[in-house]
Design a protein around this motif. Structure first.
Motif, PDB file in Angstrom:
ATOM      1  N   GLY A 106       0.810  -1.221   0.000  1.00 48.41           N
ATOM      2  CA  GLY A 106       0.000   0.000   0.000  1.00 48.41           C
ATOM      3  C   GLY A 106       0.842   1.270   0.000  1.00 48.41           C
ATOM      4  N   LYS A 107       0.495   2.195  -0.901  1.00 46.96           N
ATOM      5  CA  LYS A 107       1.179   3.494  -0.930  1.00 46.96           C
ATOM      6  C   LYS A 107       0.832   4.279   0.335  1.00 46.96           C
ATOM      7  N   GLY A 108       1.877   4.692   1.070  1.00 45.78           N
ATOM      8  CA  GLY A 108       1.649   5.381   2.339  1.00 45.78           C
ATOM      9  C   GLY A 108       2.253   6.775   2.380  1.00 45.78           C
ATOM     10  N   PHE A 166       1.387  12.765   3.428  1.00 43.37           N
ATOM     11  CA  PHE A 166       0.973  14.019   2.787  1.00 43.37           C
ATOM     12  C   PHE A 166       1.806  14.239   1.532  1.00 43.37           C
ATOM     13  N   ASP A 167       1.116  14.557   0.439  1.00 40.63           N
ATOM     14  CA  ASP A 167       1.794  14.751  -0.846  1.00 40.63           C
ATOM     15  C   ASP A 167       1.674  16.213  -1.278  1.00 40.63           C
ATOM     16  N   THR A 168       2.732  16.984  -0.996  1.00 43.68           N
ATOM     17  CA  THR A 168       2.732  18.384  -1.480  1.00 43.68           C
ATOM     18  C   THR A 168       3.161  18.455  -2.938  1.00 43.68           C
ATOM     19  N   TYR A 185      -5.025  12.253   1.987  1.00 44.97           N
ATOM     20  CA  TYR A 185      -5.567  10.935   1.623  1.00 44.97           C
ATOM     21  C   TYR A 185      -4.595  10.097   0.803  1.00 44.97           C
ATOM     22  N   ASP A 186      -3.377  10.617   0.592  1.00 42.70           N
ATOM     23  CA  ASP A 186      -2.453   9.893  -0.286  1.00 42.70           C
ATOM     24  C   ASP A 186      -1.862   8.647   0.374  1.00 42.70           C
ATOM     25  N   MET A 187      -2.340   8.358   1.591  1.00 43.79           N
ATOM     26  CA  MET A 187      -1.933   7.113   2.268  1.00 43.79           C
ATOM     27  C   MET A 187      -3.083   6.102   2.288  1.00 43.79           C
ATOM     28  N   ALA A 231      -2.829   1.971  -4.625  1.00 43.48           N
ATOM     29  CA  ALA A 231      -2.226   3.295  -4.548  1.00 43.48           C
ATOM     30  C   ALA A 231      -3.133   4.383  -5.101  1.00 43.48           C
ATOM     31  N   THR A 232      -3.160   5.516  -4.415  1.00 40.24           N
ATOM     32  CA  THR A 232      -3.764   6.735  -4.969  1.00 40.24           C
ATOM     33  C   THR A 232      -2.714   7.319  -5.908  1.00 40.24           C
ATOM     34  N   LEU A 233      -2.563   6.664  -7.081  1.00 37.34           N
ATOM     35  CA  LEU A 233      -1.341   6.897  -7.850  1.00 37.34           C
ATOM     36  C   LEU A 233      -1.400   8.060  -8.823  1.00 37.34           C
ATOM     37  N   THR A 234      -2.532   8.193  -9.549  1.00 39.31           N
ATOM     38  CA  THR A 234      -2.534   9.220 -10.612  1.00 39.31           C
ATOM     39  C   THR A 234      -3.858   9.977 -10.711  1.00 39.31           C
ATOM     40  N   GLY A 235      -3.752  11.291 -10.876  1.00 34.42           N
ATOM     41  CA  GLY A 235      -4.917  12.090 -11.213  1.00 34.42           C
ATOM     42  C   GLY A 235      -5.506  11.635 -12.545  1.00 34.42           C
ATOM     43  N   ALA A 236      -4.655  11.117 -13.422  1.00 38.51           N
ATOM     44  CA  ALA A 236      -5.111  10.669 -14.743  1.00 38.51           C
ATOM     45  C   ALA A 236      -6.134   9.533 -14.632  1.00 38.51           C
ATOM     46  N   LEU A 284       6.020  21.365  -6.816  1.00 35.81           N
ATOM     47  CA  LEU A 284       4.926  21.642  -5.869  1.00 35.81           C
ATOM     48  C   LEU A 284       3.548  21.671  -6.535  1.00 35.81           C
ATOM     49  N   LYS A 285       2.570  21.094  -5.866  1.00 35.90           N
ATOM     50  CA  LYS A 285       1.191  21.112  -6.371  1.00 35.90           C
ATOM     51  C   LYS A 285       0.592  22.497  -6.190  1.00 35.90           C
ATOM     52  N   PRO A 286      -0.418  22.862  -7.001  1.00 35.47           N
ATOM     53  CA  PRO A 286      -1.152  24.100  -6.735  1.00 35.47           C
ATOM     54  C   PRO A 286      -1.893  24.007  -5.406  1.00 35.47           C
ATOM     55  N   THR A 327       8.987  15.481  -9.177  1.00 33.87           N
ATOM     56  CA  THR A 327       8.992  14.936  -7.807  1.00 33.87           C
ATOM     57  C   THR A 327       7.578  14.638  -7.308  1.00 33.87           C
ATOM     58  N   ASP A 328       6.568  15.067  -8.086  1.00 34.94           N
ATOM     59  CA  ASP A 328       5.185  14.767  -7.708  1.00 34.94           C
ATOM     60  C   ASP A 328       4.764  13.354  -8.147  1.00 34.94           C
ATOM     61  N   ALA A 329       5.562  12.710  -8.974  1.00 33.85           N
ATOM     62  CA  ALA A 329       5.266  11.307  -9.324  1.00 33.85           C
ATOM     63  C   ALA A 329       6.040  10.437  -8.340  1.00 33.85           C
ATOM     64  N   GLU A 330       5.688  10.590  -7.037  1.00 33.19           N
ATOM     65  CA  GLU A 330       6.465   9.977  -5.965  1.00 33.19           C
ATOM     66  C   GLU A 330       5.942   8.613  -5.552  1.00 33.19           C
ATOM     67  N   GLY A 331       4.660   8.352  -5.833  1.00 33.91           N
ATOM     68  CA  GLY A 331       4.074   7.078  -5.390  1.00 33.91           C
ATOM     69  C   GLY A 331       4.835   5.901  -5.974  1.00 33.91           C
TER      70      GLY A 331
HETATM   71  N1  BES Z   1      -1.112  11.390  -5.198  1.00 40.64           N
HETATM   72  C1  BES Z   1      -1.034  11.901  -6.521  1.00 40.64           C
HETATM   73  C2  BES Z   1      -2.180  11.401  -7.406  1.00 40.64           C
HETATM   74  C3  BES Z   1      -3.527  11.994  -7.120  1.00 40.64           C
HETATM   75  C4  BES Z   1      -3.825  13.295  -7.491  1.00 40.64           C
HETATM   76  C5  BES Z   1      -4.490  11.236  -6.525  1.00 40.64           C
HETATM   77  C6  BES Z   1      -5.072  13.804  -7.237  1.00 40.64           C
HETATM   78  C7  BES Z   1      -5.749  11.733  -6.289  1.00 40.64           C
HETATM   79  C8  BES Z   1      -6.046  13.033  -6.638  1.00 40.64           C
HETATM   80  C9  BES Z   1       0.271  11.469  -7.175  1.00 40.64           C
HETATM   81  O1  BES Z   1       1.357  11.395  -6.336  1.00 40.64           O
HETATM   82  C10 BES Z   1       0.584  12.500  -8.207  1.00 40.64           C
HETATM   83  O2  BES Z   1       0.842  13.615  -7.838  1.00 40.64           O
HETATM   84  N2  BES Z   1       0.568  12.109  -9.465  1.00 40.64           N
HETATM   85  C11 BES Z   1       0.828  13.002 -10.524  1.00 40.64           C
HETATM   86  C12 BES Z   1       1.700  12.286 -11.526  1.00 40.64           C
HETATM   87  C13 BES Z   1       2.247  13.175 -12.597  1.00 40.64           C
HETATM   88  C14 BES Z   1       3.243  14.140 -11.997  1.00 40.64           C
HETATM   89  C15 BES Z   1       2.913  12.317 -13.641  1.00 40.64           C
HETATM   90  C16 BES Z   1      -0.510  13.402 -11.142  1.00 40.64           C
HETATM   91  O3  BES Z   1      -1.403  12.557 -11.211  1.00 40.64           O
HETATM   92  O4  BES Z   1      -0.648  14.564 -11.499  1.00 40.64           O
END
Ligand code: BES
Ligand code: MN
Ligand code: ZN
Length: 503
Positions: A273-275, A278-280, A296-298, A382-387, A285-287, A355-359
């Motif tokens: 499990g992805k733990g 907190f994912d900034t 919730y990224d854990m 994993a809460t892996l991708t917004g995609a 950096l995220k907006p 660095t945001d593709a950390e999972g």
């Molecule tokens: N934890 C996020 C994915 C995520 C984003 C889950 C929004 C739920 C809601 C992950 O670590 C991430 O930031 N992924 C990036 C990957 C990109 C940089 C290739 C994303 O999805 O934008």
């Protein structure tokens, strides 16, 4: 809350005790056709035709999800009858059943009713059995009563009136329904843990907190917990995992939980499990808007802990190992920078373009670690991708696997559990998007098919065992007014393990 199962044949007039037994309410269903059958018919007879009269008067038309209390009834042991509309009988499937059940619990929870007799599990639901109906009803009730109040200064302490539910089932369904009730309670307890961990803020639910939770689970449920700290993670050469935690002052933890319900020799199922507590986004950096939800990224990690709790309470006869790499993803003068190259435990080098593709960076080392258990299968969550949210929305989790048999088992389990997943591709053609000019591979593959290239990255570390990946970015929590963790995909995972244990 106490749940029990009692056999009852309503065609024989409800077998006395069901009609005369004391309770605060008996729940019966009414189809739109308005001909009473089963429990409704038997109870109507016993109370002098009151159900038939309200149906005839048009006060209960059987429309799906409508409810009507008949107070102060006489002739049966229950003091009230709750009628619930079921819609058209020939369309009565699992969705209609679920809607009816939810309407029932909402109506009852708004009253002082403490004891309920529930007859709906005996209704003929398309493609479903009574034990399914019992399980769905218990899970729906537990979902309605779940509250997260730990962080309020004055938690709402009004006690719940509802204490006891007795389910009537046909005599032949008695045994499976009893098992279903026991498993549903275990599953709900596991989901509650997953939800609580997700809902806790990032300043409370840290990697150390997750490790303490794993240790407590081990004490309470006779599991074995190992927790590795920074030094031990370094000794294992998990350079990719370590690159993510670099910018944080919270110490990383690598949690391994063992449940042994099978023989010592049986190959385990490993859940990873992805733990990220907190994912900034780190330096990438995220907006700011909505960033709070990255607590919730854990949820992948939370689902592993919740599933192990459920499996232990069910006492399933198989071996399960939970692996949780956990840390924060923070920006700082120490943090990993875009363009940095890191070396994974497997020896592959990775160019960290974002660095945001950390999972994937923490999971790849955990997936390599999993090899030592010679697993029967490995599933990462994993809460892996917004995609993945763009592709599937908030209904289906994304499922990726090159193993058709394993993917099929997981899809079957997801349908059985009502916790849907949809299979997405993993063709080798997508691997090209991960090419790097400077390392063995890059950690991002550009915008096209972002959840597929993330899964492709993981696939490079999973070649020695059957593997599947669940992307729960869209399903682990809800946003907006009802913001909160869902407890998914614990139902899917628990069902998969129930099926494996009985195979
Ligand atoms: N934890 C996020 C994915 C995520 C984003 C889950 C929004 C739920 C809601 C992950 O670590 C991430 O930031 N992924 C990036 C990957 C990109 C940089 C290739 C994303 O999805 O934008
Ligand atoms: Mn991220
Ligand atoms: Zn993340």
């Amino acid at each position: 809350m106490d749940f029990s199962i009692k056999a009852c044949d309503w065609s024989k007039g409800g077998e006395g005790s069901f009609l005369t037994g004391k309770s605060d309410c008996v729940v019966v269903g009414v189809f739109e056709a308005q001909t009473l059958s089963g429990a409704a018919f038997a109870i109507d007879n016993a109370i002098g035709g009151a159900i038939a009269r309200v149906v005839k008067a048009g006060d209960m038309d059987g429309k799906a999800g409508s409810t009507l209390f008949l107070p102060e009834v006489t002739g049966i042991g229950a003091s009230r009858v709750l009628l619930v509309g079921l819609g058209k009988q020939d369309a009565f499937g699992q969705k209609a059943y679920g809607d009816a059940v939810r309407a029932v619990w909402r109506a009852i929870l708004g009253t002082r009713i403490a004891q309920v007799t529930f007859s709906l599990a005996q209704l003929p639901v398309k493609e479903r059995t009574s034990d399914w109906g019992v399980r769905a009803a218990i899970l729906a009730l537990r979902n309605e009563t779940y509250r997260f109040t730990q962080m309020k200064s004055k938690p709402d302490v009004t006690p719940r009136a509802l204490k006891r539910v007795v389910f009537s089932v046909d005599a032949a369904d008695d045994k499976p329904a009893k098992l279903a009730a026991k498993q549903a309670v275990a599953l709900a307890n596991g989901m509650d843990l997953t939800r609580d961990l997700g809902n806790l803020p990032g300043n409370v639910c840290t990697p150390t907190y997750l490790a303490a939770t794993a240790k407590k689970l081990a004490r309470d449920w006779k599991l074995k917990a190992e927790v590795l700290g920074q030094r031990q993670i370094e000794a294992l050469k998990m350079g990719s995992f370590l690159s993510v935690t670099k910018g944080s002052v919270e110490p990383p933890q690598f949690i391994v939980l063992h449940y042994q319900g099978g023989s010592a020799k049986a190959a385990p199922i490993v859940l990873v499990g992805k733990g990220i507590t907190f994912d900034t986004g780190g330096i990438s950096l995220k907006p700011g808007e909505g960033m709070d939800e990255m607590k919730y990224d854990m949820c992948g990690a939370g689902s592993v802990l919740g599933t192990l709790r459920a499996v232990a309470e069910m006492g399933l006869k198989l071996n399960v190992i939970g692996i949780i790499p956990t840390c924060e993803n923070m920006p700082s003068g120490n943090a990993t920078k875009p363009g940095d190259v890191v070396t994974t435990m497997a020896g592959l080098t990775v160019e960290v373009l974002n660095t945001d593709a950390e999972g994937r960076l923490i999971l790849c080392d955990a997936l390599t670690y999993a090899e030592r258990f010679k697993p029967a299968a490995v599933i990462d969550i994993a809460t892996l991708t917004g995609a993945c949210i763009i592709a599937l929305g908030h209904h289906n989790s994304g499922l990726f696997s090159k193993d058709d048999a394993l993917a099929g088992e997981l899809l079957d389990a997801s349908r059985e559990a009502g916790d849907p997943a949809w299979r997405l591709p993993l063709d080798d053609e997508y691997q090209d998007q991960l090419k790097s000019n400077f390392a063995d591979l890059a950690n991002i593959g550009g915008r096209p098919a972002g959840s597929v290239t993330a899964a492709c990255f993981l696939s490079r570390f999973t070649e020695s065992y059957p593997w599947a990946h669940l992307d729960i970015a869209g399903t682990a929590w809800k946003s907006g007014a009802a913001k909160g963790a869902t407890g998914r995909p614990v139902p899917l995972l628990a069902q998969f393990l129930i099926d494996r244990a009985s195979a």
